[in-house]
Design a protein around this motif. Structure first.
Motif: not given
Length: 187
Positions: A124-125, A167-169, A176-180
């Motif tokens: 989704n992200a 850029r995407a990162m 995103l959550t840190a874990e994801s």
């Protein structure tokens, strides 16, 4: 708990707040991944997930009106359908259904649900990224292609691919959550 005390969490949206289309788009990829991990067959996994959504739609009045309950219903429906498929495909002892559940199997299922939810969040992200970043991210992180393969396929330079991935990162780190995000880095 008062309405004002409730956390602002999209996972707690009610069906009236979350359309079926939104529910489907938020959950489909994760459910297919979860089903695929059990069945090993992508087409079968997609069919099972579609059937789970039909089952939810037909029984939506019986399911609690919050997103976690709906997702729980969908995952349980998919899990049961996958297990039933396995039972159908294998020669099974007559009384196997009467045996208690194996705790190791339950932990494996729980881990697969968590993994599927994380992958759904990542999917989704990525879908929310700008078009260039989205396409290159899909090819890199979801399809596992190398920078030079992506550059060749898209007709761009390897540096363009690297820039779009960087850029995407940056954007994904915010979404995103840190874990994801760590899981994405490990893909």
């Amino acid at each position: 708990m008062n309405q004002s005390d409730k956390p602002d969490n999209s996972e707690r949206d009610t069906p009236s707040e979350v359309s079926f289309e939104t529910l489907f788009s938020r959950s489909y990829a994760g459910l297919v991944y979860f089903s695929f991990q059990i069945t090993g067959d992508k087409q079968e996994a997609e069919d099972i997930v579609q059937d789970a959504f039909v089952s939810y739609w037909n029984r939506r009045d019986e399911v609690a009106a919050d997103l976690p309950a709906i997702k729980g219903f969908l995952y349980a429906t998919v899990r049961n359908a996958c297990l039933n498929l396995h039972k159908h495909q294998k020669v099974i002892r007559k009384f196997q259904d009467q045996l208690p559940a194996d705790p190791v199997e339950d932990r494996i299922m729980e881990n697969e649900i968590i993994r599927a939810e994380v992958l759904s969040e990542i999917h989704n992200a990525i879908e929310s990224l700008p078009p260039g970043c989205r396409q290159i991210s899909r090819m890199s992180y979801l399809d596992g292609k190398k920078n030079n393969e992506i550059a060749e396929e898209l007709g761009v330079s390897v540096n363009t691919v690297k820039t779009q991935k960087q850029r995407a990162m940056q954007l994904l780190r915010q979404k995103l959550t840190a874990e994801s995000f760590i899981f994405l880095m490990l893909l």
